[in-house]
Design an enzyme around this catalytic site. Sequence first.
Site, PDB file in Angstrom:
ATOM      1  N   HIS A 114       0.327  -1.609   0.134  1.00 54.93           N
ATOM      2  CA  HIS A 114       0.059   0.267  -0.012  1.00 54.93           C
ATOM      3  C   HIS A 114       1.234   1.607  -0.184  1.00 54.93           C
ATOM      4  CE1 HIS A 114       1.431  -0.992   4.206  1.00 54.93           C
ATOM      5  NE2 HIS A 114       0.922   0.834   4.823  1.00 54.93           N
ATOM      6  N   CYS A 115       2.149   1.160  -0.043  1.00 54.74           N
ATOM      7  CA  CYS A 115       2.714   2.143  -0.035  1.00 54.74           C
ATOM      8  C   CYS A 115       3.421   2.410  -1.732  1.00 54.74           C
ATOM      9  CB  CYS A 115       4.303   1.746   1.022  1.00 54.74           C
ATOM     10  SG  CYS A 115       3.822   1.702   2.652  1.00 54.74           S
ATOM     11  N   ILE A 116       5.056   1.604  -1.741  1.00 56.05           N
ATOM     12  CA  ILE A 116       5.533   1.997  -3.273  1.00 56.05           C
ATOM     13  C   ILE A 116       4.783   2.135  -4.391  1.00 56.05           C
ATOM     14  CG2 ILE A 116       7.365   0.732  -4.583  1.00 56.05           C
ATOM     15  CD1 ILE A 116       7.996   1.358  -0.779  1.00 56.05           C
TER      16      ILE A 116
END
Length: 423
Positions: free
Chosen positions: A259-261
């Site tokens: 859910h970040c990169i």
Amino acid sequence: AKVGVVGLGYVGLPFAVEKAKVGFSVLGIERNNTRVTQVSQAKSYIADVSTEDLYQVITSGKLSATTNFEDVAKLDIIVICVPTPLTRNLTPDLTYVESVTEQVAKRLRPGQLITLESTTYPGTTDEVMCPILERISGLRQGEDFFLAHSPERVDPGNKRYTTKNTNKVVGASDPRSREISAFFYQQTIDSIVPVSSAKAAELVKVFENTFRAVNIALVNELAMLCDRMDLNVWEVLDAANTKPFGIMPFYPGPGVGGHCIPLDPHYLEWKAKEFNFETHFIALAGEINRRMPEFVREKAWRILNNLGVAPAKAKILVMGVAYKKDLDDCRESPAIAIISHLLKDHANLIYYDPYVADITIKDQTLYSVELTDEVIATADLVLIATDHTQIDYLDLVRKAKAVLDTRGVTRNLNCNSDKVTLL
Ligand code: SAJ
């Protein structure tokens, strides 16, 4: 001091437990009733939070959870850890941040510190939150209340670097807020990295994840070129990494999940447009990384064609569906994208993942199979999509007819390489 943590998810729950463990009295404010009940019953729903730790802080009364904002006025510090998702066309959605800020603003009182931990574009804390807090409360930032940004940067599943020993960047746009927020974080985190503004702190976070996305895209592009040139990208990267300072530990993969990169860089891309600035690396990295599942699908069919297996008859065993190893998290998982491509090609597909019992793709639910010799031996192709540590890859290759290893996890095992195709 009494600390409020708004949002008990991947960021908020570990943070709340850490603060409660060192003696802060923590109130978790979470809109999902089920989560509030689970926390109150010391049932952890976040892999990085152990039930023992949660049990300890709940029974000692140091941590409690609620769905409402009534007690905000009794808190000294309020840490906001709510989601900052992207919309379909990759624009930031700050509705959660705005709505909880309004709830806090209604009960704001002099002396309180508010910090935002959610990953977001530079400017959110000063340009979105501050005006809401000042307008609704009538109080002034830096004089009556204090406001800072401190991005959460713990690497999910990483046992070595935790919330406690991961350097914490803290930034605020006035001296009092900088001083008070740094002091607060110093209570439980080994080292603080103060920066001169909330914007700088926001930018540090989105930049470090953009750095990862761009470098992963670079090695993914190299993998696709090596495929054309019939070169082994893993051999090239391992050898390139022997330079004295290495080239950073980035390796190709089936795509970029989590859910970040895949998401964080687009906050920066969106904000840069406001300054009429094109962030070419971000757009290009996103496009290349999103192309990898299709590349893996095409490579899988090439292998099966060479084996004389027609797509409609191909039996494929996918090993690992989580977005990265040793986690149960499937968000934006490239393995799921690969499976949905292969199902569209009518492959007869099963998967095994020790951490993920079932996945739902469109209207179809697949269940992780039991990993038996039979299941491995009858597959026309075993596709390693996530390299969970607990799998015995030497044994897997020995029993399989053919293996497509998208993680390079078999490259250093001395298994008979004619069965294995590396990405
Ligand atoms: N991946 C590759 N090749 C690589 C590295 C990663 O294909 O060389 C893939 C992974 O398999 C995964 C995706 O990219 O699908 C993202 O992996 P990641 O570990 O870079 O990202 P996260 O979201 O698990 O955790 C990251 C943290 N990663 C590390 O520090 C190693 C860090 O960037 C942040 O602290 C965290 O996101 C966050 O919360 O922002």
